[in-house]
Scaffold this active site. Structure first.
Site, mmCIF file in Angstrom:
data_model
loop_
_atom_site.group_PDB
_atom_site.id
_atom_site.type_symbol
_atom_site.label_atom_id
_atom_site.label_comp_id
_atom_site.label_asym_id
_atom_site.label_seq_id
_atom_site.Cartn_x
_atom_site.Cartn_y
_atom_site.Cartn_z
ATOM 1 N N CYS A 1 0.720 -1.243 -0.099
ATOM 2 C CA CYS A 1 -0.008 0.234 0.018
ATOM 3 C C CYS A 1 0.836 1.136 0.289
ATOM 4 O O CYS A 1 1.924 1.252 0.796
ATOM 5 C CB CYS A 1 -0.914 -0.358 0.718
ATOM 6 N N LYS B 1 -12.577 -4.414 2.733
ATOM 7 C CA LYS B 1 -11.767 -4.095 4.032
ATOM 8 C C LYS B 1 -12.367 -2.892 3.757
ATOM 9 O O LYS B 1 -12.967 -2.092 2.846
ATOM 10 C CB LYS B 1 -10.028 -3.796 3.548
ATOM 11 N N LYS C 1 -11.400 -7.306 6.990
ATOM 12 C CA LYS C 1 -10.860 -6.728 7.624
ATOM 13 C C LYS C 1 -12.081 -5.966 8.419
ATOM 14 O O LYS C 1 -12.527 -4.626 7.143
ATOM 15 C CB LYS C 1 -9.596 -6.003 7.239
#
Ligand code: PBG
Length: 336
Positions: free
Chosen positions: A127, A207, A260
């Site tokens: 990321c 996510k 997540k």
């Protein structure tokens, strides 16, 4: 028929029979937990010479790269399933170019860890938010109203470069956490193109835009300088969309999927479990960890029992493995 039915109720049926001794309870336990189910997140900060405690995450520190080898030996000796690495670079810029520096903190830590503990599974988070000066998970562009937004397609090549640098350093698995559309395909193509067709991709497929990442943003110094991440991370109200994200990433070539955060999204773990045959990980994130630590420090809960129970609950929901800051403590407690 009637008799058969009666036989299935009290006093013939007494579920307590199978709870009478610890040995019987162990025999019939449906969900097990072992150190090899756990992945420990680690933060390597390029500018440090000694560990720096993270105030919002008691027991967790940013580490100097020089601590990588020893940390790898500790994780391997504890029998953990693996570690996942985050980097805090010396320099940040608008596009996060330090995320693909082969001498950045993550590639250096990977090399040291694989040297010291070759059998330890080393995963890297892919990321750019720790590497951009604005703290967003991609490069920015102005929309028609002149507001800055994360440019999906322009971010893909940067993520691919970063994943490639990690793979070249020896990462066993790369794990994109940015939530750009199409990143799994972009990473797969870049990896295959350079001879890394055997490197698996663990996609942070599902996510959510979550308040529970709060402490992590201090840990990884990646709080967005303006706005929030709801333009790319998922809305907490959505469950069908989780199935879409999971399917798209699977179709793009993801080898494993992640959900997540974990605890507020156990229903999502179970729903994704039902639609994929891929291994699923769940990320027991920084805010979940901080809550347990705060409650334990105030003597409100028994930390050991709470942690083993919550990790079991994440496995019971359908996760094969769990990314958790409790990993070393939990592994120690499991050994007794
Ligand atoms: C993004 C990333 C984040 C976390 C893991 N990867 C932060 C975010 O999306 O804002 C959070 C992990 C945690 O809270 O423990 N690189």
């Amino acid at each position: 028929m009637r008799g058969a039915k009666l036989a299935r109720v009290f006093p013939t049926q007494r579920p307590r029979r199978l709870r009478r001794t610890a040995a019987i309870r162990t025999l019939v336990r449906e969900t097990t937990l072992s150190p090899s189910d756990l992945i420990l997140p680690l933060f390597f900060n390029e500018v440090l010479d000694a560990p720096r405690p993270i105030s919002t995450m008691p027991g967790v520190s940013q580490l100097p790269v020089s601590a990588a080898a020893e940390t790898a030996r500790i994780a391997q000796a504890a029998g953990l399933g693996g570690v996942i690495l985050f980097g805090l670079p010396r320099t940040k810029d608008a596009i996060g170019s330090s995320s693909y520096d082969p001498e950045g903190p993550v590639p250096r830590a990977v090399r040291a860890m694989k040297d010291a503990a070759p059998d330890l599974v080393v995963i890297t988070d892919v990321c750019v938010d720790e590497y951009t000066d604005h703290g967003h998970c991609g490069v920015l562009k102005a929309n028609l109203r002149g507001e800055l937004e994360v440019d999906n397609d322009a971010t893909l090549s940067i993520l691919a470069k970063s994943a490639l640098v990690h793979a070249k350093a020896g990462a066993d698995i790369v794990a994109p956490s940015d939530m750009m559309d199409g990143r799994v395909a972009a990473l797969r193509k870049a990896l295959d193109g350079e001879g890394f067709s055997e490197t698996p991709i663990l996609s942070y497929a599902v996510k959510y835009a979550s308040s529970f990442y709060g402490p992590f943003r201090e840990a990884a110094d990646c709080a967005p300088k303006f706005g929030d991440r709801s333009g790319y991370q998922m809305d907490p109200g959505n469950a069908r969309e989780a199935l879409l994200e999971a399917r798209l990433d699977e179709d793009e070539g993801a080898d494993m999927l992640m959900v997540k955060p974990a605890l507020p999204y156990l229903d999502i773990v179970a729903r994704v479990r039902a639609v994929t045959t891929l291994p699923i990980g769940a990320y027991n994130v920084s805010g979940e960890y901080a809550m347990i630590k705060a409650a334990a420090a105030a003597n409100m809960i028994d930390e050991r029992r709470a942690v083993l129970e919550l990790l079991t609950s994440i496995r019971r929901a359908g996760a094969d493995f769990i990314l958790t800051y409790h990993a070393l403590d939990a592994a120690r407690w499991m050994r007794g």
